[in-house]
Design a protein around this motif. Structure first.
Motif, PDB file in Angstrom:
ATOM      1  N   ASP A  29       1.209  -1.709   0.364  1.00 41.09           N
ATOM      2  CA  ASP A  29      -0.374  -0.065   0.045  1.00 41.09           C
ATOM      3  C   ASP A  29       1.072   1.169   0.266  1.00 41.09           C
ATOM      4  OD1 ASP A  29      -2.564   1.533   0.780  1.00 41.09           O
ATOM      5  OD2 ASP A  29      -2.244   1.796   1.945  1.00 41.09           O
ATOM      6  N   ARG A  30       1.837   1.221   1.023  1.00 44.44           N
ATOM      7  CA  ARG A  30       2.995   2.509   0.776  1.00 44.44           C
ATOM      8  C   ARG A  30       3.814   2.903  -0.687  1.00 44.44           C
ATOM      9  NH1 ARG A  30       4.189   0.012   5.373  1.00 44.44           N
ATOM     10  NH2 ARG A  30       5.953  -0.853   4.998  1.00 44.44           N
ATOM     11  N   TRP A  31       4.355   1.818  -0.993  1.00 44.86           N
ATOM     12  CA  TRP A  31       4.447   2.200  -2.479  1.00 44.86           C
ATOM     13  C   TRP A  31       3.197   1.769  -3.511  1.00 44.86           C
ATOM     14  CZ3 TRP A  31       3.420  -1.314  -6.857  1.00 44.86           C
ATOM     15  CH2 TRP A  31       4.188  -1.537  -8.388  1.00 44.86           C
ATOM     16  N   ALA A  32       2.743   1.340  -3.741  1.00 45.63           N
ATOM     17  CA  ALA A  32       1.773   1.869  -4.419  1.00 45.63           C
ATOM     18  C   ALA A  32       1.163   3.383  -3.929  1.00 45.63           C
ATOM     19  CB  ALA A  32       0.072   1.211  -4.166  1.00 45.63           C
ATOM     20  N   LYS A  33       1.207   4.063  -3.205  1.00 43.14           N
ATOM     21  CA  LYS A  33       0.207   5.578  -3.043  1.00 43.14           C
ATOM     22  C   LYS A  33       1.770   6.090  -3.712  1.00 43.14           C
ATOM     23  CE  LYS A  33      -2.331   4.764   1.229  1.00 43.14           C
ATOM     24  NZ  LYS A  33      -3.237   4.744   2.056  1.00 43.14           N
ATOM     25  N   GLU A  34       3.146   5.789  -3.409  1.00 43.84           N
ATOM     26  CA  GLU A  34       4.324   6.410  -3.369  1.00 43.84           C
ATOM     27  C   GLU A  34       4.695   6.929  -5.470  1.00 43.84           C
ATOM     28  OE1 GLU A  34       7.778   4.428  -2.568  1.00 43.84           O
ATOM     29  OE2 GLU A  34       7.227   5.515  -0.577  1.00 43.84           O
ATOM     30  N   ARG A  35       3.797   5.669  -5.838  1.00 36.65           N
ATOM     31  CA  ARG A  35       3.506   5.462  -7.067  1.00 36.65           C
ATOM     32  C   ARG A  35       3.150   6.177  -7.860  1.00 36.65           C
ATOM     33  NH1 ARG A  35       6.907   3.068  -5.989  1.00 36.65           N
ATOM     34  NH2 ARG A  35       7.887   4.999  -6.421  1.00 36.65           N
ATOM     35  N   ALA A  57      -0.186   2.426 -12.919  1.00 41.23           N
ATOM     36  CA  ALA A  57      -0.205   2.023 -11.497  1.00 41.23           C
ATOM     37  C   ALA A  57      -2.102   1.897 -11.620  1.00 41.23           C
ATOM     38  CB  ALA A  57      -0.971   3.747 -11.198  1.00 41.23           C
ATOM     39  N   ALA A  58      -2.500   1.881 -12.944  1.00 38.95           N
ATOM     40  CA  ALA A  58      -4.159   1.690 -13.229  1.00 38.95           C
ATOM     41  C   ALA A  58      -3.740   0.064 -13.063  1.00 38.95           C
ATOM     42  CB  ALA A  58      -5.174   2.295 -13.528  1.00 38.95           C
ATOM     43  N   LYS A  59      -3.091  -0.194 -14.227  1.00 33.74           N
ATOM     44  CA  LYS A  59      -2.603  -1.555 -14.090  1.00 33.74           C
ATOM     45  C   LYS A  59      -2.054  -2.174 -13.484  1.00 33.74           C
ATOM     46  CE  LYS A  59      -0.752  -3.990 -17.884  1.00 33.74           C
ATOM     47  NZ  LYS A  59       0.343  -4.637 -19.603  1.00 33.74           N
ATOM     48  N   ARG A  60      -1.168  -2.368 -13.043  1.00 36.16           N
ATOM     49  CA  ARG A  60      -0.459  -3.040 -11.836  1.00 36.16           C
ATOM     50  C   ARG A  60      -1.502  -2.683 -10.222  1.00 36.16           C
ATOM     51  NH1 ARG A  60       4.802  -0.095 -13.084  1.00 36.16           N
ATOM     52  NH2 ARG A  60       5.145  -1.323 -15.159  1.00 36.16           N
ATOM     53  N   LEU A  61      -1.672  -1.172 -10.077  1.00 33.57           N
ATOM     54  CA  LEU A  61      -2.237  -1.692  -8.987  1.00 33.57           C
ATOM     55  C   LEU A  61      -3.930  -1.331  -9.310  1.00 33.57           C
ATOM     56  CD1 LEU A  61      -0.405   1.535  -7.757  1.00 33.57           C
ATOM     57  CD2 LEU A  61      -0.162  -1.049  -7.470  1.00 33.57           C
ATOM     58  N   THR A  62      -4.562  -2.742  -9.048  1.00 39.73           N
ATOM     59  CA  THR A  62      -6.012  -2.777  -9.665  1.00 39.73           C
ATOM     60  C   THR A  62      -6.416  -3.620  -8.649  1.00 39.73           C
ATOM     61  OG1 THR A  62      -5.620  -2.927 -12.185  1.00 39.73           O
ATOM     62  CG2 THR A  62      -7.828  -4.202 -10.863  1.00 39.73           C
ATOM     63  N   GLY A  63      -7.492  -2.982  -7.676  1.00 39.58           N
ATOM     64  CA  GLY A  63      -7.561  -3.246  -6.267  1.00 39.58           C
ATOM     65  C   GLY A  63      -7.138  -2.991  -4.894  1.00 39.58           C
ATOM     66  N   LEU A  64      -6.312  -2.033  -5.520  1.00 36.68           N
ATOM     67  CA  LEU A  64      -6.250  -1.070  -4.390  1.00 36.68           C
ATOM     68  C   LEU A  64      -6.649   0.531  -4.558  1.00 36.68           C
ATOM     69  CD1 LEU A  64      -2.567  -2.474  -4.034  1.00 36.68           C
ATOM     70  CD2 LEU A  64      -4.175  -3.315  -2.618  1.00 36.68           C
ATOM     71  N   GLU A  65      -6.584   1.055  -3.841  1.00 33.83           N
ATOM     72  CA  GLU A  65      -6.955   2.852  -3.698  1.00 33.83           C
ATOM     73  C   GLU A  65      -6.639   3.709  -4.559  1.00 33.83           C
ATOM     74  OE1 GLU A  65      -7.396   6.293  -3.664  1.00 33.83           O
ATOM     75  OE2 GLU A  65      -6.026   6.144  -2.240  1.00 33.83           O
ATOM     76  N   PRO A  66      -4.850   3.027  -4.578  1.00 36.29           N
ATOM     77  CA  PRO A  66      -3.950   4.688  -5.092  1.00 36.29           C
ATOM     78  C   PRO A  66      -4.502   3.831  -6.646  1.00 36.29           C
ATOM     79  CG  PRO A  66      -2.692   3.792  -3.791  1.00 36.29           C
ATOM     80  CD  PRO A  66      -4.110   2.749  -3.436  1.00 36.29           C
ATOM     81  N   GLY A  67      -4.466   2.203  -7.231  1.00 43.30           N
ATOM     82  CA  GLY A  67      -4.910   1.932  -8.657  1.00 43.30           C
ATOM     83  C   GLY A  67      -6.461   3.159  -9.116  1.00 43.30           C
TER      84      GLY A  67
END
Length: 160
Positions: A29-35, A57-67
């Motif tokens: 989650d931290r990594w995703a928010k950094e992206r 980010a949208a592709k790699r982080l599907t299902g996470l808030e940042p994605g």
């Protein structure tokens, strides 16, 4: 994999595995928010660069808030408008690269020798620049376009 980690994180029968799964999820989650933060910062530099980061980010982080936030930004009308304006600004920049210095002439459109020698590039600069200033006045690209037009002594036809 994230679903498996979420399931494991909620498994009270395996407290050590649950704690490790929670730690991994928090790191992801931290990594995703950094992206996502990188993409937002990139918008100030180049919306096209930001678009690439949002797409990744949208592709790699599907299902996470940042994605999900990245996917939403890619559909945001304000962002899409800035991208359109940026495309026009890039056309202006390419035209400006083609402008040639003319011995004994000033780099303004009112200098006949300069204007004649650079008719093609200046036509693109004027056309794209005025359109940018008029149609996309609320964008950062319009600010840059206005400065470019003024540098060549071209009226923007719009209030500053």
């Amino acid at each position: 994999m994230l679903d498996e980690l979420r399931t494991l994180a909620g498994d009270a029968s395996k407290p050590e595995d649950a704690a490790e799964a929670k730690r991994i999820l928090e790191a992801v989650d931290r990594w995703a928010k950094e992206r996502l933060d990188e993409a937002r910062a990139m918008e100030e530099v180049t919306p096209k660069g930001a678009k690439k980061l949002y797409e990744a980010a949208a592709k790699r982080l599907t299902g996470l808030e940042p994605g999900d936030a990245a996917a939403a930004r890619l559909k945001d009308p304000t962002f899409l408008r800035e991208l359109e304006a940026w495309d026009r600004l890039e056309r202006m920049a390419r035209a400006e690269e083609a402008v040639k210095a003319v011995a004994g002439a000033k780099r303004v459109v009112t200098d006949g020798k300069f204007a004649q020698a650079n008719q093609g590039p200046l036509g693109t600069i004027v056309g794209e620049g005025r359109l940018l200033v008029a149609r996309y006045a609320d964008t950062r690209a319009a600010v840059s376009a206005r400065a470019t037009l003024e540098r060549y002594g071209i009226s923007t036809g719009a209030a500053k």
